[in-house]
Each structure stands twice: as structure tokens, then as C-alpha cells.
Write an enzyme that holds these catalytic residues in place. Structure first.
Site, short mmCIF file in Angstrom:
data_model
loop_
_atom_site.label_atom_id
_atom_site.label_comp_id
_atom_site.label_asym_id
_atom_site.label_seq_id
_atom_site.Cartn_x
_atom_site.Cartn_y
_atom_site.Cartn_z
N ASP A 79 1.11 -1.32 -0.32
CA ASP A 79 0.17 0.23 0.03
C ASP A 79 1.33 1.37 -0.10
O ASP A 79 1.69 0.84 0.60
CB ASP A 79 -0.68 0.21 1.19
CG ASP A 79 -0.34 -0.33 2.49
OD1 ASP A 79 0.92 -0.64 2.76
OD2 ASP A 79 -1.02 -0.16 3.46
N ASN A 147 -8.30 -1.87 13.42
CA ASN A 147 -9.10 -1.84 13.61
C ASN A 147 -9.09 -3.48 12.76
O ASN A 147 -10.72 -3.43 11.89
CB ASN A 147 -9.67 -0.94 12.90
CG ASN A 147 -8.44 -0.77 11.25
OD1 ASN A 147 -8.31 -1.66 11.04
ND2 ASN A 147 -9.38 0.06 10.52
N HIS A 149 -7.60 -3.93 9.90
CA HIS A 149 -7.13 -3.74 8.65
C HIS A 149 -6.18 -4.94 7.90
O HIS A 149 -5.61 -4.61 8.81
CB HIS A 149 -7.57 -2.08 7.86
CG HIS A 149 -5.65 -1.35 8.21
ND1 HIS A 149 -5.70 -0.48 8.30
CD2 HIS A 149 -5.37 -2.03 8.84
CE1 HIS A 149 -4.41 -0.06 8.41
NE2 HIS A 149 -3.52 -0.93 9.35
N GLU A 154 -9.38 -1.36 4.42
CA GLU A 154 -9.96 -1.31 5.83
C GLU A 154 -11.44 -2.23 6.08
O GLU A 154 -12.04 -3.10 4.96
CB GLU A 154 -10.59 0.16 5.90
CG GLU A 154 -9.90 1.00 5.76
CD GLU A 154 -8.35 1.41 6.72
OE1 GLU A 154 -8.29 0.52 7.53
OE2 GLU A 154 -7.98 2.53 6.58
#
Ligand code: PGA
Length: 258
Positions: A79, A147, A149, A154
């Protein structure tokens, strides 16, 4: 295909990095014969974040002599932020250049990175997907977001998602603020490989360190497999090793040797 991830637990910080390096080098070794037979590269996805930095230091300090492997090593970006100039130090490709790629003398011809400033994000994503469709990922080293991810996939990301431009969630903006001295310095958009390609990796190593990851690690291992928690996708993948430190293994974890 649906074999459960192997969970390896390191008792302390130093052991975590040594274990990660040993498991990573083992994976590289296993890919070597396949790559050599094709006279091709070993394609490896590497993460940024605070968790893998000890692994990178360990590789540089103790495994740099394995030129047979590093000469075949080909970095594939997981990413990266969008819209930044190529020399922006916040780019994950530049971060990894500083912390592992340059120290291990990985040339730019052995790197597949996002062009953050690409005029057409959709063309940039299509370029990445075409490369991955052709060659796939040999080894994916991943971090786990608080979270849930994976990369910037996400919560809500489809398991067959392709490479795409995303808006960072509030959780990711807050987590990334720690890297750049405040949330004002964190770009709001990023490219991420999709779970569709990540899930096809031949081997995967997930690094999870710290008590602040205990809850999400527990949920990743035990909650229903769902796009609401993208990391549960790893339970559908082959050859997954999770390396966790003691702090990340919650007291509620009944069977650490899953
Ligand atoms: P961290 O990031 O290593 O800084 O905790 C992990 C992630 O968000 O993937």
C-alpha cells in the site's frame, strides 16, 4: 486450502524479531528453488508500520550475507499514500527504501511500487493488478491494524477486492499520525493491493505485537470470517504463520498453539 494459521508466540521483544527473521528467511528459502527453476524473482510484499522494523533490523544485521536470496528478492508494495511527490519521505516505498531495501542493496529494477502521483489512479491500479495477475505474490508479510485492516483494506473491504484508491478510516488516520508527528501530516487517500491478490499469496506471515493488538488478534482468530473484519480473510488462506508476542496474546486466548 483451508488449513488454520499456525500461531507462533515469542516471549519477548528480542525473540519476536529473531523469530520473525527466521521464519521469513525460511519462506524465502522455500521460494528459491521455484524462482530459480524459472530464472525469475521471489516476489515479496512487505509492510510498513512500527511492528516490522525489528524484523528489518534483524535481516540487515544477520541475514544480509544471503545474496543468493536477496539477488532474487523483488519487493512488491502492499500500500502507499496517494498524491505525494516521488521524493516525499512519507511514501511507504521511501520508508522501506531507508529501512530495508537500500541496506540490502535491492535495486529499483527489483521493486514494484505505486506511482503515488499517477495522473490516473484507475490506470495505476490496473497496472498493479495486471502485474499481480501475471506473477502473483510469493510471500506476503503483513501487519494487523487495530481495526482489523490488512494493508489499507479497511473494514468492509471485499475478499475479492482488487487494487484501489481508498480513503483512510478514522482509525487508520489516527494510527498513521504516530508515524509523521500528527494527524495533519497524514494523507487522506492511499493505494492498497486488494484482498483478492493478497489472499493468493503462496505464503503469508502476519506480525502482531503489543497489548493494544490483543483484542483484534483474538477477534481475528475467533470471530466469524467476515469482511467487517478483513484480517479474518487470513483464515481462508494457505500457509499462514502468525507471529505474536506474549502481550498480543490476550488472556482469553484458550489455545495458543492453534
Ligand atoms: P503498526 O501498523 O505496525 O504500526 O501497528 C500495523 C498496520 O496498521 O498494519
Amino acid at each position: 486450502m483451508d488449513t488454520a494459521p499456525t500461531l507462533k508466540i515469542a516471549p519477548n521483544n528480542a525473540a519476536f524479531h529473531t523469530l520473525a527473521a527466521d521464519i521469513f528467511m525460511g519462506a524465502l528459502d522455500r521460494m528459491q528453488d521455484r524462482a530459480a527453476a524459472k530464472n525469475g524473482p521471489i516476489r515479496v510484499v512487505l509492510p510498513t508500520g512500527s511492528t516490522p522494523l525489528g524484523l528489518y533490523r534483524e535481516l540487515i544485521a544477520h541475514h544480509a550475507h544471503r545474496r543468493d536470496l536477496w539477488d532474487r528478492f523483488h519487493y512488491v508494495a502492499l500500500d502507499d499514500y496517494a498524491g505525494l511527490a516521488p521524493d516525499d519521505r512519507r511514501l511507504f516505498s521511501n520508508w522501506l527504501d531507508r529501512d530495508i531495501l537500500k541496506p540490502l542493496s535491492i535495486p529499483s529494477s527489483h521493486r514494484t511500487i505505486f506511482n503515488s502521483a499517477a495522473p490516473s489512479p484507475s490506470a495505476e491500479c490496473a497496472r498493479m493488478d495486471a502485474l499481480l495477475d501475471e506473477s502473483g505474490i510469493d510471500i506476503a508479510v503483513l501487519g494487523l491494524g487495530t481495526n482489523g485492516h490488512i494493508g489499507f483494506n479497511e473494514p468492509g473491504s471485499a475478499f475479492d477486492a482488487q487494487t484501489r484508491l481508498i480513503h483512510l478510516s478514522a482509525d487508520s488516520l489516527a494510527a498513521n499520525a504516530a508515524y509523521w508527528g500528527g494527524i495533519d501530516h497524514v494523507p487522506h487517500t492511499a493505494y492498497t493491493l486488494g484482498l483478492g491478490h493478497i489472499m493468493q499469496a503462496r505464503e503469508t506471515i502476519l506480525l502482531v505485537q503489543g497489548s493494544h493488538k490483543a483484542d483484534i488478534l483474538h477477534r481475528m482468530l475467533h470471530d466469524p470470517i467476515s469482511t467487517a473484519l478483513p484480517a479474518t480473510a487470513l483464515r481462508r488462506m494457505r500457509n499462514v504463520t502468525i507471529i505474536a508476542d506474549q502481550a498480543a496474546i490476550s488472556a482469553a486466548e484458550p489455545s495458543p498453539q492453534t
